[in-house]
Write a protein that holds these residues in place. Structure first.
Motif, PDB file in Angstrom:
ATOM      1  N   ALA A 128      39.494  50.129  29.498  1.00  0.00           N
ATOM      2  CA  ALA A 128      38.082  49.910  29.830  1.00  0.00           C
ATOM      3  C   ALA A 128      37.464  48.863  28.906  1.00  0.00           C
ATOM      4  N   ILE A 129      37.788  48.920  27.614  1.00  0.00           N
ATOM      5  CA  ILE A 129      37.273  47.931  26.665  1.00  0.00           C
ATOM      6  C   ILE A 129      37.767  46.537  27.032  1.00  0.00           C
ATOM      7  N   ALA A 130      39.056  46.413  27.366  1.00  0.00           N
ATOM      8  CA  ALA A 130      39.602  45.114  27.770  1.00  0.00           C
ATOM      9  C   ALA A 130      38.883  44.586  29.005  1.00  0.00           C
ATOM     10  N   SER A 131      38.580  45.477  29.939  1.00  0.00           N
ATOM     11  CA  SER A 131      37.861  45.085  31.151  1.00  0.00           C
ATOM     12  C   SER A 131      36.439  44.629  30.828  1.00  0.00           C
ATOM     13  N   ILE A 132      35.766  45.337  29.933  1.00  0.00           N
ATOM     14  CA  ILE A 132      34.417  44.938  29.517  1.00  0.00           C
ATOM     15  C   ILE A 132      34.436  43.533  28.933  1.00  0.00           C
ATOM     16  N   LEU A 133      35.383  43.268  28.061  1.00  0.00           N
ATOM     17  CA  LEU A 133      35.467  41.960  27.422  1.00  0.00           C
ATOM     18  C   LEU A 133      35.717  40.853  28.440  1.00  0.00           C
ATOM     19  N   GLU A 134      36.592  41.102  29.413  1.00  0.00           N
ATOM     20  CA  GLU A 134      36.846  40.107  30.452  1.00  0.00           C
ATOM     21  C   GLU A 134      35.608  39.889  31.314  1.00  0.00           C
TER      22      GLU A 134
END
Length: 276
Positions: A128-134
């Protein structure tokens, strides 16, 4: 053992409304050029699509907050390391934002079940964090001068924040970009990005493409075992899973708030068009 958790979650409603309103005003005043469409229709500045993107970012942050409050702030390392005294382990959570209340809970009756919950929710948190950053990169590529260029009319690839930051810094070094307010907004979070982004990416890739849990027990704690060894040492307290999750979430939330604030200032400036 029973733990009760009651926490407030992030609420970006006001900032999202201000940002969309500023974009709407630019559209009405015909202050937005059509260059975004040259690259791909996904970059088109559209109020409805912008709302969907902003909602997605906020929803994922709230999801990460609930995971943190429910599983990591309450983590019982005695169970992790084999002590059954506190079993069964039950956490009841009540989370609120705006006028809404969400309830979530979990119960574990043995150590292995508890470890599985911790590991699976850590994986969910990292993805989820990786998705937020993208999504934050995508937001900036829509509303700010582009950093990542690709062949025209080709669908843009998801860009990790670390790649975006590397490109941006190199463009500034080359003199193609200036140290504008957006650059300074990002630069204010450089210490966090430099130390944590590489490990977040390592974990993200491992969870998607591998099969390792990326954690183990050490010195009475659940610790992260897959990390950037240039940034952390194995005995670092920052690699204890509850500390890592807390630090990452706190910094991502603060960066998102700061970025939204800067975007609001830009969109509300009468003389500045988008992309600026």
């Amino acid at each position: 053992m029973v733990i009760l958790v009651k926490e407030s979650l992030i609420d970006l409603h006001t900032k999202k409304s201000q940002l969309v309103s500023g974009v709407d005003q630019k559209i009405i005043a015909n202050l937005i050029n059509g260059l975004n469409d040259v690259f791909h229709k996904d970059y088109k500045i559209d109020s409805n699509e912008l709302r969907v993107l902003l909602d997605s970012i906020e929803t994922r942050i709230r999801k990460c907050q609930m995971i943190n409050f429910l599983y990591f702030r309450t983590i019982d390392n005695s169970i992790v390391t084999g002590n059954a005294t506190n079993l069964p382990f039950l956490v009841n959570g009540e989370f609120s934002y705006a006028t809404l209340i969400v309830g979530q809970s979990f119960e574990a009756n043995d150590r292995l079940a508890y470890l599985e919950l911790i590991n699976s929710n850590f994986q969910t948190f990292i993805l989820a964090i990786a998705s937020i950053l993208e999504n934050l990169v995508f937001l900036k590529e829509i509303l700010v001068k582009k950093v990542i260029l690709h062949k025209s009319a080709t669908k843009p690839l998801n860009t990790p924040m670390a790649t975006y930051l590397d490109f941006l810094k190199n463009l500034v070094k080359l003199g193609y970009r200036q140290q504008d307010p957006f650059y300074h907004c990002i630069d204010n979070h450089t210490l966090f990005f430099d130390k944590y982004l590489s490990t977040i990416n390592i974990l993200r890739n491992s969870f998607i493409h591998g099969y390792s849990q990326n954690t183990s027990t050490a010195s009475g704690n659940c610790v992260i075992t897959n990390f950037d060894q240039k940034q952390f040492i194995p005995s670092s307290a920052e690699l204890e899973i509850e500390n890592f999750v807390e630090i990452v979430l706190d910094n991502i939330s603060r960066f998102t708030n700061d970025l939204f604030d800067q975007l609001i200032v830009s969109t509300q400036a009468v003389t500045v068009s988008i992309p600026a």
